[in-house]
Design a protein around this motif. Structure first.
Motif, PDB file in Angstrom:
ATOM      1  N   VAL A  65      47.606  47.088  35.255  1.00  0.00           N
ATOM      2  CA  VAL A  65      48.685  47.939  34.753  1.00  0.00           C
ATOM      3  C   VAL A  65      48.864  49.144  35.668  1.00  0.00           C
ATOM      4  O   VAL A  65      47.884  49.797  36.039  1.00  0.00           O
ATOM      5  CB  VAL A  65      48.395  48.430  33.320  1.00  0.00           C
ATOM      6  CG1 VAL A  65      49.536  49.320  32.818  1.00  0.00           C
ATOM      7  CG2 VAL A  65      48.185  47.256  32.384  1.00  0.00           C
ATOM      8  N   THR A 101      50.528  52.447  35.218  1.00  0.00           N
ATOM      9  CA  THR A 101      51.217  53.236  34.201  1.00  0.00           C
ATOM     10  C   THR A 101      51.681  54.562  34.807  1.00  0.00           C
ATOM     11  O   THR A 101      50.882  55.346  35.296  1.00  0.00           O
ATOM     12  CB  THR A 101      50.360  53.417  32.932  1.00  0.00           C
ATOM     13  OG1 THR A 101      51.140  54.116  31.950  1.00  0.00           O
ATOM     14  CG2 THR A 101      49.081  54.199  33.166  1.00  0.00           C
ATOM     15  N   ILE A 157      45.508  53.770  28.713  1.00  0.00           N
ATOM     16  CA  ILE A 157      44.079  53.882  29.051  1.00  0.00           C
ATOM     17  C   ILE A 157      43.216  54.206  27.836  1.00  0.00           C
ATOM     18  O   ILE A 157      41.992  54.089  27.884  1.00  0.00           O
ATOM     19  CB  ILE A 157      43.804  54.926  30.159  1.00  0.00           C
ATOM     20  CG1 ILE A 157      44.306  56.300  29.757  1.00  0.00           C
ATOM     21  CG2 ILE A 157      44.410  54.482  31.489  1.00  0.00           C
ATOM     22  CD1 ILE A 157      43.907  57.408  30.738  1.00  0.00           C
ATOM     23  N   MET A 210      41.235  48.589  28.729  1.00  0.00           N
ATOM     24  CA  MET A 210      42.411  48.835  29.572  1.00  0.00           C
ATOM     25  C   MET A 210      42.107  49.719  30.782  1.00  0.00           C
ATOM     26  O   MET A 210      42.708  49.564  31.840  1.00  0.00           O
ATOM     27  CB  MET A 210      43.545  49.469  28.744  1.00  0.00           C
ATOM     28  CG  MET A 210      44.220  48.507  27.798  1.00  0.00           C
ATOM     29  SD  MET A 210      45.097  47.184  28.688  1.00  0.00           S
ATOM     30  CE  MET A 210      44.393  45.752  27.910  1.00  0.00           C
ATOM     31  N   ARG A 211      41.181  50.649  30.628  1.00  0.00           N
ATOM     32  CA  ARG A 211      40.877  51.568  31.730  1.00  0.00           C
ATOM     33  C   ARG A 211      40.527  50.803  33.005  1.00  0.00           C
ATOM     34  O   ARG A 211      40.955  51.164  34.101  1.00  0.00           O
ATOM     35  CB  ARG A 211      39.715  52.473  31.335  1.00  0.00           C
ATOM     36  CG  ARG A 211      39.331  53.474  32.389  1.00  0.00           C
ATOM     37  CD  ARG A 211      37.890  53.938  32.172  1.00  0.00           C
ATOM     38  NE  ARG A 211      37.526  55.045  33.043  1.00  0.00           N
ATOM     39  CZ  ARG A 211      37.140  54.896  34.301  1.00  0.00           C
ATOM     40  NH1 ARG A 211      37.119  53.697  34.857  1.00  0.00           N
ATOM     41  NH2 ARG A 211      36.806  55.952  35.026  1.00  0.00           N
ATOM     42  N   THR A 227      43.681  49.475  34.887  1.00  0.00           N
ATOM     43  CA  THR A 227      44.858  50.348  34.916  1.00  0.00           C
ATOM     44  C   THR A 227      44.775  51.379  36.037  1.00  0.00           C
ATOM     45  O   THR A 227      43.713  51.951  36.280  1.00  0.00           O
ATOM     46  CB  THR A 227      45.001  51.098  33.563  1.00  0.00           C
ATOM     47  OG1 THR A 227      45.168  50.148  32.518  1.00  0.00           O
ATOM     48  CG2 THR A 227      46.214  52.025  33.572  1.00  0.00           C
ATOM     49  N   TYR A 245      46.357  54.861  36.571  1.00  0.00           N
ATOM     50  CA  TYR A 245      47.057  55.888  35.805  1.00  0.00           C
ATOM     51  C   TYR A 245      47.701  56.876  36.778  1.00  0.00           C
ATOM     52  O   TYR A 245      47.015  57.436  37.635  1.00  0.00           O
ATOM     53  CB  TYR A 245      46.050  56.603  34.898  1.00  0.00           C
ATOM     54  CG  TYR A 245      46.573  57.842  34.224  1.00  0.00           C
ATOM     55  CD1 TYR A 245      47.173  57.770  32.969  1.00  0.00           C
ATOM     56  CD2 TYR A 245      46.470  59.097  34.831  1.00  0.00           C
ATOM     57  CE1 TYR A 245      47.664  58.913  32.351  1.00  0.00           C
ATOM     58  CE2 TYR A 245      46.949  60.243  34.219  1.00  0.00           C
ATOM     59  CZ  TYR A 245      47.546  60.139  32.977  1.00  0.00           C
ATOM     60  OH  TYR A 245      48.031  61.277  32.358  1.00  0.00           O
TER      61      TYR A 245
END
Lengths: 164, 385
Positions: free
Chosen positions: B198, B200, B217, B222-223, B226, B228
């Motif tokens: 991801v 984001t 996150i 998910m962290r 991802t 960020y």
């Protein structure tokens, strides 16, 4: 109304007290009735003390002279500074009066038609009060910003006109 | 002479917004609602910190990753808001705006032919950056009936065995849409199922007007998958300082840093010192700016309602995205005529992807008085249609 919304309302009014209550309601996401009630309530509580206008008198034919006067006084037993403060703020030419920390006790701001008028106020009225020990008068030469409003310059949008 | 140009670059579409910009620049008196940056000045204490750093002669490169002091502040900011810890040593990278971080991320992870899922309407750079990194953009058309949020069904339908990256552009430019926690929870299992990374882009995160801002996150699992991205441009009104950042697992950040190191070296030093102050002392500034944006947002929604213009309620960024479908014109026609007849510039939704057809983007990064004037003209314009 939550404290947050109440404070938001105050922040809007502080910048524009002429805004109508219908518009205020829209901006706050509240109903007009709530806004009107809240304002009435805050007037009653002494939170809203007035609805003033910021004026740059310099631009009128009625230009004024303003001064800041630092005043040292002898406080009175049992009363502190309150009585002497009251004697000073009752003069209509006094526009604000603060008890402050530092080298002096009271800070007076005053508006007059001329330097002479202010000089007269200081020498004949203020410094002759028994409790007043010392006055230092500072004339205001130019007002750049007053009540959070910049008086000397207009906002100019310097951004590109269309950006992603 | 040979043709020196790369076909990959010449094949890129010119930005749709550019065309409109050219028309507007020839109309000096036009009111613009077309700006994608804050109208506020950078808070004075932040600017002062930048000036001070210059006075002190802090005019050298910083480390490639950026000032350690700033990375620590960013790490603590993300942890404070979203409960995830990123190691300032190798999981935080300071970039030249969020845009550089987007470019780095895509270049660091894409193999030729990898598919990048890009929900649209959205910011203009995801698609070209994907193409430049040899990826294949797969557009997911977001819909007004879902408030332009990404749904699990839409995501599932777009996934193929080649899908590698999902771009999550929320709070969204141009729609103002947000993803609430429940929306993120709904798509998380699909992200895991298709083993997606991801990206984001939360550059507008501080400008969320419904509940607390949330991030993917925050969800379990998910962290690790991802990247960020955030920055200082929108929250602190610091667009011209060109400063953003990316946080993510060190394996990915190390590769992003490599590209950044060769292409950029480091983000501007003055901006980095100023940004430290923004993170330490800027909360109140952000709060007050958000409050004013929110007032303007409410004002516009109320104005649209009164003039009977259809617009879903956005809860993020500083844009509204009303529909102009009922006037029987394309977005571009509407925007062009509105500009010519009433001298107000808005951006056609199509500048942000084909699914923006039928909508216009109106920015409320303008003082209320300007918005009022522009809305008055809009009323005149639509009532004559």
């Amino acid at each position: 109304m939550t404290m947050d919304v109440r404070e938001e309302l105050l922040r809007i009014l502080e910048k524009n007290s002429r805004i109508d209550t219908g518009e205020l309601a829209v901006l706050l996401g509240a109903t007009e009735v709530d806004v009107v009630n809240e304002m009435a309530q805050m007037e009653k509580e002494g939170i809203i003390c007035g609805y003033a206008t910021v004026i740059d008198w310099e631009k009128t034919s009625n230009a004024r002279v303003s001064a800041l006067i630092e005043v040292r006084v002898t406080p009175q037993r049992g009363k502190g500074f309150d009585d002497i403060a009251e004697r000073i703020y009752k003069y209509p030419e006094v526009t604000s009066l603060y008890l402050i920390s530092g080298g002096c006790d009271l800070m007076v701001t005053i508006d007059g038609r001329s330097m002479k008028e202010i000089a007269y106020f200081v020498s004949d009225k203020l410094s002759t009060l028994d409790e007043v020990v010392n006055c230092t008068t500072q004339f205001i030469l130019k007002k750049y910003k007053d009540h959070g409003t910049v008086l000397t310059r207009k906002y100019e949008d310097k951004r590109e006109k269309v950006t992603p | 002479m040979r043709n020196f140009l790369s076909s990959k670059v010449t094949a890129l579409k010119p930005s749709g917004i550019r065309k409109f910009f050219d028309i507007v620049s020839e109309m000096p008196d036009a009111i613009s609602l077309g700006v994608g940056e804050p109208d506020f000045d950078t808070p004075w204490h932040v600017r002062e910190e930048g000036i001070y750093s210059l006075e002190k002669g802090r005019t050298f490169y910083t480390s490639n990753s950026g000032l350690m002091e700033l990375r620590q502040e960013i790490s603590s900011y993300v942890n404070r808001n979203f409960g995830q810890k990123y190691d300032p040593a190798d999981e935080v990278l300071i970039t030249v705006g969020g845009s550089e971080a987007i470019d780095l991320a895509l270049r660091a992870v894409l193999e030729p032919g990898d598919e990048v899922l890009i929900p649209q309407p959205s910011y203009v750079s995801y698609e070209p950056c994907t193409l430049l990194a040899d990826g294949k953009p797969v557009i997911i058309d977001l819909k007004e009936e879902n408030e332009f949020r990404l749904t699990a069904e839409e995501l599932e339908a777009a996934c193929t065995p080649k899908s590698k990256v999902l771009v999550l552009p929320f709070p969204n430019n141009p729609t103002g849409a947000i993803m609430e926690m429940k929306d993120l929870e709904a798509i998380a299992p699909i992200i895991e199922k298709h083993d997606l990374l991801v990206l984001t882009d939360e550059i507008y995160s501080a400008l969320t007007y419904k509940g607390e801002a949330c991030s993917i996150i925050q969800l379990p699992g998910m962290r690790e998958r991802t990247i960020y991205i955030n920055g200082f441009s929108k929250a602190y009104a610091m667009t011209g300082w060109r400063l953003g950042y990316a946080c993510g697992p060190s394996e990915i950040m190390n590769e992003m840093r490599k590209i950044h190191q060769y292409a950029i070296m480091c983000a501007p030093t003055t901006s980095q010192y100023a940004a430290v102050d923004a993170l330490r002392n800027g909360d109140e500034d952000v709060k007050l700016m958000r409050e004013q944006y929110n007032e303007r947002r409410r004002f516009l929604m109320d104005a649209f309602r009164k003039m009977n213009m259809s617009c879903f309620t956005p809860y993020g960024a500083f844009y509204v995205f009303p529909s102009v479908k009922k006037y029987g014109m394309s977005s571009e026609e509407f925007a062009t005529r509105f500009l010519q007849e009433q001298q107000v510039a808005v951006v056609p939704g199509t500048a942000f992807g084909d699914s923006g057809e039928g909508y216009i983007r109106i920015s409320y990064a303008y003082a209320l008085e300007n918005l009022k004037e522009a809305i008055g003209r809009m009323e005149t314009f639509v009532s004559g249609l």
